[in-house]
Design an enzyme around this catalytic site. Structure first.
Site, PDB file in Angstrom:
ATOM      1  N   GLY A 142       0.841  -1.203   0.000  1.00  0.00           N
ATOM      2  CA  GLY A 142       0.000   0.000   0.000  1.00  0.00           C
ATOM      3  C   GLY A 142       0.872   1.247   0.000  1.00  0.00           C
TER       4      GLY A 142
ATOM      5  CG  HIS B 245      -1.400  -3.192   9.381  1.00  0.00           C
ATOM      6  ND1 HIS B 245      -1.646  -1.980   8.816  1.00  0.00           N
ATOM      7  CD2 HIS B 245      -1.043  -3.994   8.345  1.00  0.00           C
ATOM      8  CE1 HIS B 245      -1.459  -2.030   7.503  1.00  0.00           C
ATOM      9  NE2 HIS B 245      -1.091  -3.251   7.198  1.00  0.00           N
TER      10      HIS B 245
ATOM     11  CB  ILE C 290      -6.375  -8.310   4.801  1.00  0.00           C
ATOM     12  CG1 ILE C 290      -7.038  -8.900   3.539  1.00  0.00           C
ATOM     13  CG2 ILE C 290      -6.536  -9.287   5.949  1.00  0.00           C
ATOM     14  CD1 ILE C 290      -6.498  -8.418   2.261  1.00  0.00           C
TER      15      ILE C 290
ATOM     16  CD  GLU D   9      -3.682   0.058  10.740  1.00  0.00           C
ATOM     17  OE1 GLU D   9      -2.467  -0.029  10.482  1.00  0.00           O
ATOM     18  OE2 GLU D   9      -4.543  -0.502  10.076  1.00  0.00           O
TER      19      GLU D   9
ATOM     20  NE  ARG E  22      -2.738   0.724   3.847  1.00  0.00           N
ATOM     21  CZ  ARG E  22      -1.974  -0.380   3.792  1.00  0.00           C
ATOM     22  NH1 ARG E  22      -2.444  -1.539   4.221  1.00  0.00           N
ATOM     23  NH2 ARG E  22      -0.737  -0.315   3.332  1.00  0.00           N
TER      24      ARG E  22
ATOM     25  N   GLY F  45      -7.237  -8.502  -6.725  1.00  0.00           N
ATOM     26  CA  GLY F  45      -5.869  -8.519  -7.236  1.00  0.00           C
ATOM     27  C   GLY F  45      -5.109  -9.708  -6.668  1.00  0.00           C
TER      28      GLY F  45
ATOM     29  CB  ILE G  99      -3.733  -9.679  -1.466  1.00  0.00           C
ATOM     30  CG1 ILE G  99      -2.323  -9.090  -1.324  1.00  0.00           C
ATOM     31  CG2 ILE G  99      -4.254 -10.150  -0.108  1.00  0.00           C
ATOM     32  CD1 ILE G  99      -2.234  -7.899  -0.396  1.00  0.00           C
TER      33      ILE G  99
ATOM     34  CG  ASP H 294      -3.848  -7.317   9.419  1.00  0.00           C
ATOM     35  OD1 ASP H 294      -3.379  -7.399  10.570  1.00  0.00           O
ATOM     36  OD2 ASP H 294      -3.133  -7.163   8.411  1.00  0.00           O
TER      37      ASP H 294
HETATM   38  O1  3PY Z   1       2.426  -3.673   2.753  1.00  0.00           O
HETATM   39  C1  3PY Z   1       1.319  -3.231   3.068  1.00  0.00           C
HETATM   40  O2  3PY Z   1       0.820  -2.260   2.496  1.00  0.00           O
HETATM   41  C2  3PY Z   1       0.577  -3.854   4.144  1.00  0.00           C
HETATM   42  O3  3PY Z   1      -0.349  -3.286   4.636  1.00  0.00           O
HETATM   43  C3  3PY Z   1       0.946  -5.209   4.612  1.00  0.00           C
HETATM   44  O4  3PY Z   1       0.057  -5.721   5.542  1.00  0.00           O
END
Ligand code: 3PY
Length: 327
Positions: free
Chosen positions: A83, A293, A243, A274, A245, A161, A163, A269
């Site tokens: 991300g 996370h 998982i 955060e 954002r 995608g 993941i 997650d």
């Molecule tokens: O790499 C990232 O963007 C993540 O959030 C991994 O959990």
């Protein structure tokens, strides 16, 4: 560049970037590593002065201020994340600075966390532990703590995608019925066939899925789309997993949906903010499983992310296409 005095200078902005990555960079470049933990913004800005590249190791804001601190000779940057929502991408593009990131390499680790959260939320792991702790283990009833079945279920994906497809691969071992996915573009037909997946609009995916997995990045388009209206369209028995954002979800609305049993449970997650403060209302709910996370947090994945980020930086400095360019 060549010769001792003309080496490229690289700033690594986090003290825990894996040694393998540092050693790669050190072969031909002069490397400075930020020492403070958590990385201190002023240390990053101070050490940035005059460097040719950043290996941006944390989720600290990567914006005009950081680019200005380095100066006009800055030629290449790589994050150590998939991300890039903390990066001012238009500003980097305006300055013609290539950006690398580290997707793909973390697909397996994030997919593992997603499946873990899905099972934990469907089978009420958190609530179960609370029952033991409060001496409420009801051995006398047959209908106690019943959860949701994965077998024969429809799994919906928001984002399909790398993941998401890695999650789909794992879920095929659980004998699910089919996959519905919502994305801007349809994925290749072979992929749809492989996972018995069908592209549908958002509302159909919400209404027909037993499990809904958010595997999309945070963008202007995805921000807050999982709100009260969306939860209202989901099945009462549905389990939500995020998982992607935290910002893709309207968290106060999610709290209400879980509290009023409008959906069955959630496994998260990622959340907002955060770190999540210990007094956040989400933590009071029995039907939400939270992990801080941890998606990419395995030893091997972290090392691979560092190594890929280092290759991105080296290629960017050499004027070559990055190993995994962000744009
Ligand atoms: O790499 C990232 O963007 C993540 O959030 C991994 O959990």
């Amino acid at each position: 560049m060549s010769g001792e005095d003309e080496k490229f200078r690289i700033l690594v902005t986090h003290p825990q970037v894996p040694q393998e990555a540092i050693e790669l960079l050190q072969r031909d470049c002069e490397v400075t590593v930020v020492q403070s933990l958590p990385p201190n913004r002023s240390e990053i800005l101070e050490k940035a002065k005059g460097v040719h590249a950043f290996l941006w190791g944390g989720h600290e804001k990567l914006n005009a201020e950081a680019l200005d601190a380095a100066g006009p000779q800055l030629k290449a940057i790589s994050t150590m994340s998939a991300g890039i929502d903390y990066v001012d991408v238009p500003e980097l593009k305006r300055r013609n600075i290539p950006l690398g990131h580290t997707p793909t390499v973390l697909n397996d680790a994030v997919a593992d966390i997603a499946v873990g959260l899905l099972l934990a939320a469907a089978r009420r792991f958190h609530e179960g532990r609370q029952k033991i702790e409060t001496n409420n283990w009801e051995t006398y009833t047959l209908n106690w703590m019943l959860g949701q079945d994965l077998r024969d279920s429809v799994v919906g994906f928001y984002g399909f995608g790398g993941i998401a497809q890695t999650i789909a691969k794992r879920l095929s071992g659980f004998d699910i019925d089919s996959i519905l996915y919502t994305t801007r573009r349809r994925v290749a037909e072979e992929i749809e066939k492989e996972y018995n997946a069908k592209k549908v609009d958002f509302d159909t995916m919400l209404a027909q899925s037993d499990f809904v997995i958010i595997a999309a990045p945070l963008t202007k388009e995805t921000a807050g789309v999982f709100n009260a209206t969306a939860f209202g369209k989901m099945k009462k028995t549905a389990v939500l997993v995020n998982i992607g954002r935290g910002g893709v979800v309207n968290q106060p609305d999610l709290y209400e949906a879980l509290k009023t049993n409008q959906i069955f449970s959630a496994g998260l997650d990622v959340m907002t903010p955060e770190p999540l403060p210990p007094n956040d209302p989400l933590l009071t709910l029995p039907n939400v499983v939270l992990v801080p996370h941890l998606g990419s947090a395995t030893r091997r994945t972290r090392t691979d992310m560092g190594t890929i980020a280092a290759h991105n930086v080296l290629r960017g400095l050499a004027g070559e296409p990055m190993f995994s360019p962000a744009y």
